[in-house]
Enzyme design. Structure first.
Site, PDB file in Angstrom:
ATOM      1  N   ASP A 253       6.916  -6.158  -3.373  1.00  0.00           N
ATOM      2  CA  ASP A 253       6.697  -5.005  -2.500  1.00  0.00           C
ATOM      3  C   ASP A 253       7.826  -4.005  -2.683  1.00  0.00           C
ATOM      4  O   ASP A 253       8.963  -4.264  -2.285  1.00  0.00           O
ATOM      5  CB  ASP A 253       6.648  -5.489  -1.045  1.00  0.00           C
ATOM      6  N   HIS A 255       7.740  -1.158  -1.229  1.00  0.00           N
ATOM      7  CA  HIS A 255       7.818  -0.569   0.122  1.00  0.00           C
ATOM      8  C   HIS A 255       8.043   0.930   0.084  1.00  0.00           C
ATOM      9  O   HIS A 255       8.651   1.505   0.995  1.00  0.00           O
ATOM     10  CB  HIS A 255       8.943  -1.260   0.921  1.00  0.00           C
ATOM     11  N   GLU A 279       3.663  -3.440  -5.169  1.00  0.00           N
ATOM     12  CA  GLU A 279       3.085  -2.806  -3.976  1.00  0.00           C
ATOM     13  C   GLU A 279       3.844  -1.543  -3.588  1.00  0.00           C
ATOM     14  O   GLU A 279       5.070  -1.521  -3.626  1.00  0.00           O
ATOM     15  CB  GLU A 279       3.150  -3.840  -2.850  1.00  0.00           C
ATOM     16  N   GLU A 305      -1.375  -0.080   3.056  1.00  0.00           N
ATOM     17  CA  GLU A 305      -1.129  -0.521   4.429  1.00  0.00           C
ATOM     18  C   GLU A 305      -0.934   0.645   5.389  1.00  0.00           C
ATOM     19  O   GLU A 305      -1.063   0.487   6.589  1.00  0.00           O
ATOM     20  CB  GLU A 305       0.068  -1.474   4.489  1.00  0.00           C
ATOM     21  N   HIS A 355      -3.412  -6.191   4.561  1.00  0.00           N
ATOM     22  CA  HIS A 355      -2.134  -6.340   5.234  1.00  0.00           C
ATOM     23  C   HIS A 355      -2.461  -6.605   6.699  1.00  0.00           C
ATOM     24  O   HIS A 355      -3.356  -5.983   7.250  1.00  0.00           O
ATOM     25  CB  HIS A 355      -1.402  -5.002   5.067  1.00  0.00           C
TER      26      HIS A 355
END
Lengths: 451, 362
Positions: A253, A255, A279, A305, A355
């Site tokens: 991830d 982020h 991700e 997400e 998610h």
């Protein structure tokens, strides 16, 4: 007559003719909307319809009698209090949903109540109709606050639907594709030493867990990065592959900490690791920026997400920007929203790894949708499904143990609705501690960084 | 420039003029504009110093591209207009004067409000600004010596020159020479970071070959790898390598940055301070922000421009790096590889124009 008068009169005449047509319907009563003060010469011509039950011949006798929202802080200073929605009906059926929005709990709670008039007094069975009304009649369409509020209400309506029809929600959605449940994954960031990772691999193999996710090693990344930080990130990812082995899937991830420039370098350098996905390689508003990353590497890219509704995912899907979508049942628009994203993604061969990193209601609800997706890959669930000091909330609230993966899969809830009963009294121990900001990250020079 | 781009540019100037009264009752109406040629005339780094005065007695300074007498006469059409209207006045100025006039007017606004320019513009967004040093030298040894000298400022980021190619298309020798150059510098300073600076002189094919060859060494970025003429030639470089690309030296029309951003061909936006001014660079930065792309303002003039660039850096959210001027940091202070922000009010640079008198452009 001056020019302004003429334009004003013409505009009013057109709108007035339109409102007459509304008045002509015997089923509806038009009432004046509050004047907004920008039309000085003529009365406001915008009208809204009153609450006439146009569906009285086709609806059930079930009616929503009340809608309540609860902020639930597991600790007084929790930065992500859960937001739970409770919908009550005239026949004793109660539905629960989750509208948790990290860092913006009070706004989400307030927005749920903004929808009170949409829901109270209505037939809870017509969930698609209510979803449309909440989304379309919000005028601004959906950002994360409206999206989360709709998500909580939508889940509660599905919970009622399942309970009223006597079946778990996944059966209403046409599932399951897999009787044994929903494949899940855990986070592996706390496994720091080689011994930790060896133990993690052992545990995974013995319990059937087939997938882990990790993050990047540094808290923040700048627009362009030094070779040292890129090297550190690549080695960090390589170590997980080396220690966990080839037979365990690893997702990383980013982020959205990384710019497209930095992410492009990283995803290309880690191609030989054959990650399950990278991700959020950059923030989600600019689809073409993410496309630039994904088309320059073979590493699969996942995102979603922070996206709301199928409308928010449409461009990513149709341009084939990502390999995996990760919309969240607590933000995307609930069960209805998540199901629609999955359906559309499937047409483009894009998989779903939803998610659900908020509370246990969303965690349970997402399993129902997952099990009905032809393109389901794997599910992320937080909400203390792993042993820890907060796992007791499951027993306190629902009367059963936290859901745990069996042979790498979360078993499907089998009770009607989403699959649990909850009372307001059970939540009283965790009063709302107010909204708290999420982590705020700053760069070396004090400028704002992505978390 | 396409016909519609030319029309769009013309419209901007026309609309600005429409928006402005010919003269203003503002106490800060412009009362005098003077222009002085820099002593380094003709070559790279030459500029014109602008001094703008208001009826209220405030003086602002800017540095613009070299101006002709005709340009200075055209600038005088701005007399009587309010100095704080820096946006329409910048658009109305003759093109070579725009960046410098924008600096001078913002200097005045800062002095009116007794605030540094970055505060006028909504900053500071950071408390210091990362510096990059440009290496000079005709051999790799000289480049390494220059790096050691400049690293005393704490700078860890360096711009490394790419040789001017003797012919448009180069081969293995050219690529190997530059890979070795970078390897040698990296070996001499293992925690240093490097950006190649090619000043527009490579073909897209050569730029791509060189970028691909250095990709594994993770350079910070490749500056001006090839000319910005046909976007599809840049696409070749951008698709074949993930080395971040910087462009801006030759870009006068801000919409060209939009084209590069939209097509995903640029990683570091390098608008020139003389061309776009402080507020123009900040506007370009606002656009780049929506592509998650950073800005490193380019400047080739004197001490006012470096101050102006620092104010811009502290007003935008997506600043990345600023080069140390060829002549050294001057009045700018560098500590541990970062510029300190100028104090103000205004740009915070004082100029003694007495010594400029003989270079007056009248």
């Amino acid at each position: 007559m001056n020019r302004r008068h003429f334009l004003g009169a013409a505009a009013a005449a057109v709108t007035f003719a339109g409102s007459k047509a509304v008045n002509a319907s015997p089923e509806s009563i038009a009432v004046e909307a509050d004047p907004c003060g920008c039309s000085p010469f003529f009365a406001q011509a915008i009208r809204r319809q009153n609450d006439v039950d146009m569906f009285k011949d086709v609806n059930t006798n079930l009616r929503v009698t009340d809608m309540k929202v609860f902020g639930v802080s597991l600790t007084p200073d929790s930065d992500r209090p859960y937001v739970f929605v409770k919908i009550e009906t005239n026949q004793g059926i109660v539905g629960w949903g989750e509208a948790t929005l990290e860092g913006k709990a009070a706004a989400a709670m307030s927005c749920v109540q903004d929808f009170r008039e949409f829901i109270v007094g209505s037939d809870p069975m017509q969930v698609e109709h209510h979803w449309q009304s909440m989304y379309v009649h919000s005028f601004y369409r959906a950002g994360p606050v409206i999206g989360s509020a709709i998500s909580g209400i939508d889940q509660a309506l599905w919970d009622i639907r399942g309970k009223a029809l006597g079946v778990p929600v996944y059966q209403l959605l046409g599932g399951p594709f897999e009787e044994r449940g929903v494949r899940g994954y855990y986070h592996a960031e706390n496994a720091r030493t080689d011994e930790d990772l060896a133990k993690l691999r052992e545990t995974a193999l013995s319990t059937g867990v087939s997938c882990f996710k990790v993050g990047l090693p540094d808290q923040a990344y700048e627009w362009i990065e030094t070779s040292a930080k890129i090297d550190k990130a690549v080695k960090h990812m390589a170590r997980y592959r080396e220690k966990l082995g080839d037979d365990i899937d690893i997702a990383v991830d980013f982020h959205a900490k990384t710019s497209p420039s930095v992410a492009s370098i990283l995803v290309k350098e880690v191609e030989p690791l054959h990650l399950l996905w990278v991700e959020e390689p950059c923030p989600p508003e600019n689809v073409e920026a993410m496309h630039r990353i994904s088309r320059r590497s073979t590493t699969p890219i996942a995102t979603g997400e922070r996206l709301v509704a199928a409308f928010g995912c449409r461009e990513l899907i149709e341009k084939g920007v990502v390999d995996i979508l990760q919309t969240d049942i607590n933000h995307v628009g609930g069960i209805t929203g998540l199901r629609k994203v999955a359906s559309m993604a499937n047409f483009s061969g894009i998989s779903m790894a939803p998610h659900a990193c908020e509370g246990p209601i969303g965690g349970l609800a997402t399993l129902h949708v997952d099990s009905s997706m032809p393109n389901f890959l794997v599910q992320e669930i937080c909400s203390f499904v792993e042993p820890g000091d907060k796992e007791n909330v499951w027993a306190e609230w629902f009367g059963f143990a936290p859901m745990r993966m069996v042979d790498g899969k979360f078993p499907l809830p089998q009770k009607p609705g989403i699959g649990f009963e909850l009372t307001e009294a059970a939540l009283a121990k965790y009063p709302f501690g107010g909204s708290k900001p999420m982590a705020r990250v700053f760069q070396t020079d004090g400028s704002v960084g992505e978390w | 420039m396409t016909a519609h781009m030319q029309r769009r540019k013309g419209l901007q100037t026309w609309m600005a003029a429409q928006a402005m009264p010919g003269s203003s009752s503002s106490p800060h109406a412009i009362s005098r504009i003077q222009a002085f040629a820099s002593t380094a005339s003709g070559g790279l780094g030459s500029y014109t110093l602008l001094q703008v005065e208001t009826r209220s007695g405030i003086t602002g300074y800017g540095e613009c591209s070299p101006l002709s007498q005709t340009d200075v006469q055209a600038l005088n059409s701005l007399l009587g207009r309010p100095a704080h209207s820096y946006e329409p006045l910048t658009a109305m100025a003759p093109a070579p004067a725009r960046g410098g006039l924008n600096m001078a007017l913002l200097d005045i606004v800062g002095k009116i409000t007794k605030a540094p320019v970055y505060r006028v513009l909504g900053g500071p967004t950071r408390f210091k600004a990362r510096a990059v040093a440009r290496l000079t030298g005709s051999t790799d040894i000289e480049l390494q010596q220059d790096m050691q000298r400049q690293s005393s400022l704490g700078v860890k980021a360096f711009l490394v020159p790419v040789d001017k190619p003797p012919a448009p298309n180069q081969g293995s020798h050219f690529v190997k020479l530059h890979v070795q150059r970078l390897q040698a510098l990296k070996a001499a300073m293992p925690d240093g970071d490097f950006a190649f600076e090619a000043t527009n002189e490579l073909s897209a094919g050569d730029a791509s070959s060189l970028a691909t060859a250095i990709e594994s060494m993770r350079p910070l970025w490749f500056d001006e790898p090839c000319p910005v003429t046909n976007l599809d030639t840049i696409r070749k470089v951008s698709y074949e390598t993930v080395v971040p690309l910087g462009f801006g030296r030759t870009i006068e029309d801000a919409s060209t940055f939009q084209d590069l951003l939209r097509e995903g061909l640029i990683d570091l936006v390098r608008p020139d301070m003389q061309v776009h001014g402080i507020s123009g660079v900040c506007r370009i930065a606002s656009m780049a922000e929506t592509y998650y792309t950073a800005v490193a303002p380019r400047h080739e003039a004197g001490p006012i421009t470096i101050a102006a660039a620092l104010h811009a850096a502290a007003a935008m959210p997506n600043f990345f790096i600023l080069q140390i001027p060829r002549s050294g940091p001057g009045s700018a202070v560098i500590r541990d590889g970062f510029f300190e922000l100028p104090k103000g009010p205004g740009l915070g640079v004082t100029v003694d124009t007495k010594q400029w008198e003989r270079n007056r452009i009248a």
